[in-house]
Write an enzyme that holds these catalytic residues in place. Structure first.
Site, PDB file in Angstrom:
ATOM      1  N   HIS A   1      12.639 -38.405  18.836  1.00  0.00           N
ATOM      2  CA  HIS A   1      12.821 -37.047  18.337  1.00  0.00           C
ATOM      3  C   HIS A   1      14.064 -36.245  18.947  1.00  0.00           C
ATOM      4  O   HIS A   1      14.295 -36.539  19.944  1.00  0.00           O
ATOM      5  CB  HIS A   1      11.519 -36.115  18.749  1.00  0.00           C
ATOM      6  N   MET A   2      14.542 -35.488  18.077  1.00  0.00           N
ATOM      7  CA  MET A   2      15.760 -34.485  18.421  1.00  0.00           C
ATOM      8  C   MET A   2      15.264 -33.314  18.828  1.00  0.00           C
ATOM      9  O   MET A   2      14.589 -32.555  18.023  1.00  0.00           O
ATOM     10  CB  MET A   2      16.877 -34.833  17.587  1.00  0.00           C
TER      11      MET A   2
ATOM     12  N   ASN B   1      15.826 -37.710  24.503  1.00  0.00           N
ATOM     13  CA  ASN B   1      15.199 -38.325  25.854  1.00  0.00           C
ATOM     14  C   ASN B   1      14.990 -39.731  25.574  1.00  0.00           C
ATOM     15  O   ASN B   1      14.257 -39.885  24.550  1.00  0.00           O
ATOM     16  CB  ASN B   1      14.218 -37.639  26.360  1.00  0.00           C
TER      17      ASN B   1
ATOM     18  N   VAL C   1       6.895 -38.401  24.696  1.00  0.00           N
ATOM     19  CA  VAL C   1       6.422 -38.936  23.301  1.00  0.00           C
ATOM     20  C   VAL C   1       7.193 -39.937  22.638  1.00  0.00           C
ATOM     21  O   VAL C   1       8.480 -39.989  22.415  1.00  0.00           O
ATOM     22  CB  VAL C   1       6.133 -37.779  22.169  1.00  0.00           C
TER      23      VAL C   1
ATOM     24  N   ASP D   1       8.470 -27.176  18.620  1.00  0.00           N
ATOM     25  CA  ASP D   1       7.838 -27.642  19.550  1.00  0.00           C
ATOM     26  C   ASP D   1       6.615 -26.920  20.084  1.00  0.00           C
ATOM     27  O   ASP D   1       6.640 -25.716  19.978  1.00  0.00           O
ATOM     28  CB  ASP D   1       8.803 -27.545  20.787  1.00  0.00           C
ATOM     29  N   ILE D   2       5.363 -27.432  20.389  1.00  0.00           N
ATOM     30  CA  ILE D   2       4.342 -26.565  20.844  1.00  0.00           C
ATOM     31  C   ILE D   2       4.745 -25.877  22.128  1.00  0.00           C
ATOM     32  O   ILE D   2       3.902 -25.100  22.581  1.00  0.00           O
ATOM     33  CB  ILE D   2       3.099 -27.564  20.901  1.00  0.00           C
TER      34      ILE D   2
END
Ligand code: 5GP
Length: 118
Positions: free
Chosen positions: A101-102, A88, A97, A31-32
């Site tokens: 995604h997990m 989420n 986003v 993650d960024i």
């Protein structure tokens, strides 16, 4: 037809990301904006906007996301201490986003699962 997000560009390596795993079904990258010492996103290679859009035909990719999470937790050294997997869905959960995604979070004690704030 759902619109692509920045994650499709990461999958195709059109924009940079620290990719830790990729196969024909899923991609995993850091993650960024890490919220824990280990913060990895694991995503299907094909676009599914939200958990609400999951179909039976997506089950193979979703299963792979789980097994890749377990493998990466081992590799990151967080498996024994513990970690959290989060997905989420939509506004109340704060999804930003719209390509499912997990989140794999770990590396220190993560505290209570949810904030007490309302
Ligand atoms: P969400 O709130 O949708 O569950 O989580 C989206 C996550 O994607 C956030 O933790 C955010 O930091 C991460 N993210 C958003 N854009 C990028 C990006 O361009 N690269 C990477 N590596 N992570 C991103």
């Amino acid at each position: 037809m759902a619109e692509e997000t920045i994650f499709s560009k990461i999958i195709r390596r059109e924009i940079p990301a620290e990719i830790l795993f990729q196969d024909e079904l899923v991609t995993a990258f850091r993650d960024i904006s890490a919220k824990a010492p280990t913060h990895i996103l694991i995503i299907p290679n094909h676009l599914i906007p939200t958990v609400n859009d999951i179909k039976a035909s997506d089950e193979k990719a979703l299963g792979r996301m789980m097994s890749v999470a377990a493998k990466l937790a081992q590799e990151e050294g967080v498996a024994e201490g513990g970690y959290r997997l989060i997905m989420n869905c939509n506004e109340d959960a704060g999804q930003e986003v719209f390509h499912i995604h997990m989140h794999l979070l770990g590396g220190h004690a993560l505290g209570p699962m949810l904030s007490q704030k309302r």
